[in-house]
Design a protein around this motif. Structure first.
Motif, PDB file in Angstrom:
ATOM      1  N   GLY A   1     -13.789 -55.450 -20.230  1.00 60.83           N
ATOM      2  CA  GLY A   1     -12.881 -54.382 -19.833  1.00 60.83           C
ATOM      3  C   GLY A   1     -13.120 -53.782 -18.468  1.00 60.83           C
ATOM      4  O   GLY A   1     -12.513 -52.770 -18.113  1.00 60.83           O
ATOM      5  N   TYR A   2     -14.021 -54.378 -17.657  1.00 59.39           N
ATOM      6  CA  TYR A   2     -14.314 -53.830 -16.333  1.00 59.39           C
ATOM      7  C   TYR A   2     -13.455 -54.505 -15.268  1.00 59.39           C
ATOM      8  O   TYR A   2     -13.312 -55.739 -15.271  1.00 59.39           O
ATOM      9  N   PHE A   3     -12.922 -53.721 -14.333  1.00 59.78           N
ATOM     10  CA  PHE A   3     -12.144 -54.278 -13.221  1.00 59.78           C
ATOM     11  C   PHE A   3     -12.178 -53.296 -12.060  1.00 59.78           C
ATOM     12  O   PHE A   3     -12.718 -52.191 -12.149  1.00 59.78           O
ATOM     13  N   HIS A   4     -11.616 -53.704 -10.934  1.00 59.22           N
ATOM     14  CA  HIS A   4     -11.522 -52.842  -9.757  1.00 59.22           C
ATOM     15  C   HIS A   4     -10.070 -52.744  -9.297  1.00 59.22           C
ATOM     16  O   HIS A   4      -9.316 -53.722  -9.417  1.00 59.22           O
ATOM     17  N   PRO A   5      -9.694 -51.609  -8.740  1.00 54.79           N
ATOM     18  CA  PRO A   5      -8.376 -51.505  -8.114  1.00 54.79           C
ATOM     19  C   PRO A   5      -8.376 -52.254  -6.779  1.00 54.79           C
ATOM     20  O   PRO A   5      -9.433 -52.670  -6.285  1.00 54.79           O
ATOM     21  N   LEU A   6      -7.213 -52.392  -6.167  1.00 55.28           N
ATOM     22  CA  LEU A   6      -7.103 -53.177  -4.947  1.00 55.28           C
ATOM     23  C   LEU A   6      -7.641 -52.474  -3.705  1.00 55.28           C
ATOM     24  O   LEU A   6      -7.641 -53.062  -2.618  1.00 55.28           O
ATOM     25  N   ASP A   7      -8.108 -51.247  -3.843  1.00 54.29           N
ATOM     26  CA  ASP A   7      -8.753 -50.586  -2.699  1.00 54.29           C
ATOM     27  C   ASP A   7     -10.272 -50.791  -2.707  1.00 54.29           C
ATOM     28  O   ASP A   7     -11.018 -50.089  -2.025  1.00 54.29           O
ATOM     29  N   LEU A   8     -10.719 -51.787  -3.457  1.00 58.91           N
ATOM     30  CA  LEU A   8     -12.135 -52.122  -3.535  1.00 58.91           C
ATOM     31  C   LEU A   8     -12.708 -52.374  -2.144  1.00 58.91           C
ATOM     32  O   LEU A   8     -12.118 -53.086  -1.335  1.00 58.91           O
ATOM     33  N   GLU A   9     -13.883 -51.806  -1.865  1.00 57.29           N
ATOM     34  CA  GLU A   9     -14.523 -51.963  -0.562  1.00 57.29           C
ATOM     35  C   GLU A   9     -15.656 -52.985  -0.613  1.00 57.29           C
ATOM     36  O   GLU A   9     -16.323 -53.145  -1.635  1.00 57.29           O
ATOM     37  N   ALA A  10     -15.860 -53.660   0.515  1.00 60.86           N
ATOM     38  CA  ALA A  10     -17.013 -54.547   0.675  1.00 60.86           C
ATOM     39  C   ALA A  10     -18.253 -53.700   0.960  1.00 60.86           C
ATOM     40  O   ALA A  10     -18.177 -52.677   1.639  1.00 60.86           O
ATOM     41  N   ILE A  11     -19.391 -54.148   0.445  1.00 56.52           N
ATOM     42  CA  ILE A  11     -20.653 -53.431   0.639  1.00 56.52           C
ATOM     43  C   ILE A  11     -21.636 -54.361   1.353  1.00 56.52           C
ATOM     44  O   ILE A  11     -22.141 -55.318   0.754  1.00 56.52           O
TER      45      ILE A  11
END
Length: 352
Positions: free
Chosen positions: A328-338
């Motif tokens: 159930g884990y996901f990220h929105p499309l504003d995910l940033e690179a680290i």
């Protein structure tokens, strides 16, 4: 579930498809030959090469597996740590595909993916200790589950792989030097007094390999005959001079010994069922044998990925990403690179 994995953290452009627990196929382009001229990865060149290759490899993967893009149900992409420009190429490509296909995105911690890579080939018993040994990272984790990682110790300066490459450069051994040092070491027995096992006069689980790197520099300064006159002579059939082979074997022994001491400390402090050894340097022959012997003496199971899954690859990204998404884990499309040097946040969104 069919998950596409995308890996562009450094100098490998890699894409893979994992269906449930099985690797369907993987395509990878390595930039080793490009960067070997410079003795290490040039970040700007690496980013441009990812940009040139990622779309081509995506089409090749779909063609080879006869996969329609609409069959892909999720995308996992390395979001860090790594070279920022390289990460942004993979992240941008993943976001575009997710937007076009209307499927979920999950950003994967590159280090966690390395430690979970053996799960593609067998079962990892939890809780486990995970020792990650790569070019940029040397870390010990307590892994309670595929979603629960506790950092116990990390490198304070140079990682083990970085020390291998810098030692090789001092000896004029061509890039990537770690693999050559490992092979050269097989021609000699180590002199256990030549180099110190680094950063052991403490009680912690952190690592430091800058000291042994400096020791190699001083040793070569005092013995300039060790430096190879022409690195282009080094190929798979090259036999190193005996004195150079001894230096490589001694360096190998010292690094493997430091890893062994720290891992033994961790095993004394934490009750686990298995130990995972992962990362590019986990392919090193002496390190694999030294740590395997230690773990088996403790009556525990040693879990290591095959050599093809030790280096950076998209299969491990797709595999770990699919575990996250199935839970159930996901990220929105504003995910940033680290990029490397920054802590990767546990900023997943959750679907219950």
């Amino acid at each position: 579930m069919l998950c596409l994995g995308i890996e562009t953290s450094c100098d490998e452009t890699s894409l893979a498809l994992v269906r449930d627990n099985i690797l369907v196929d993987q395509v990878t382009f390595s930039q080793v030959d490009i960067h070997s001229v410079f003795g290490g990865v040039v970040p700007e060149m690496a980013s441009r090469e990812h940009l040139n290759r990622v779309g081509v490899l995506y089409n090749e993967l779909l063609d080879r597996t006869r996969t329609d893009p609409q069959e892909i149900q999720a995308i996992a992409v390395t979001r860090g740590p790594g070279l920022l420009g390289c990460l942004l190429v993979g992240l941008g490509f993943a976001k575009g595909l997710c937007l076009a296909l209307d499927i979920p995105l999950v950003g994967v911690n590159h280090l966690h993916a390395h430690l979970m890579a053996p799960g593609l080939e067998g079962k990892i018993k939890f809780p486990a200790l995970g020792l990650l040994v790569s070019g940029g990272h040397t870390s010990i984790y307590l892994i309670n589950s595929p979603l629960d990682f506790q950092l116990l110790g990390k490198t304070l300066d140079d990682a083990a792989g970085e020390a291998f490459d810098k030692a090789a450069k001092t000896l004029n051994i061509p890039y990537p030097g770690g693999a050559h040092i490992d092979r050269f070491a097989g021609f000699a027995e180590p002199d256990q007094k030549m180099f110190p096992r680094p950063y052991l006069d403490n009680t912690n689980l952190d690592f430091s390999f800058s000291g042994i790197k400096t020791a190699v520099v001083y040793h070569v300064r005092d013995n300039p005959r060790l430096v190879l006159a022409d690195p282009e002579m080094v190929d798979q059939d090259f036999i190193p001079p005996p004195e150079l082979a001894t230096v490589c074997a001694s360096f190998n022994w010292a690094v493997a010994g430091a890893l062994k001491v720290k891992l033994a400390r961790a095993l004394a402090r934490y009750k686990v069922q298995s130990v995972v050894l992962a990362g590019g340097v986990a392919a090193n022959t002496m390190i694999r044998k030294t740590l395997t012997d230690l773990v088996r003496e403790q009556g525990l199971e040693m879990v290591m990925p095959s050599l093809s899954l030790c280096t950076d690859n998209a299969a491990m990204v797709a595999w770990h990403g699919s575990l996250l998404i199935r839970n159930g884990y996901f990220h929105p499309l504003d995910l940033e690179a680290i990029p490397r040097g920054r802590k990767i946040p546990m900023d997943y969104h959750r679907v219950n």
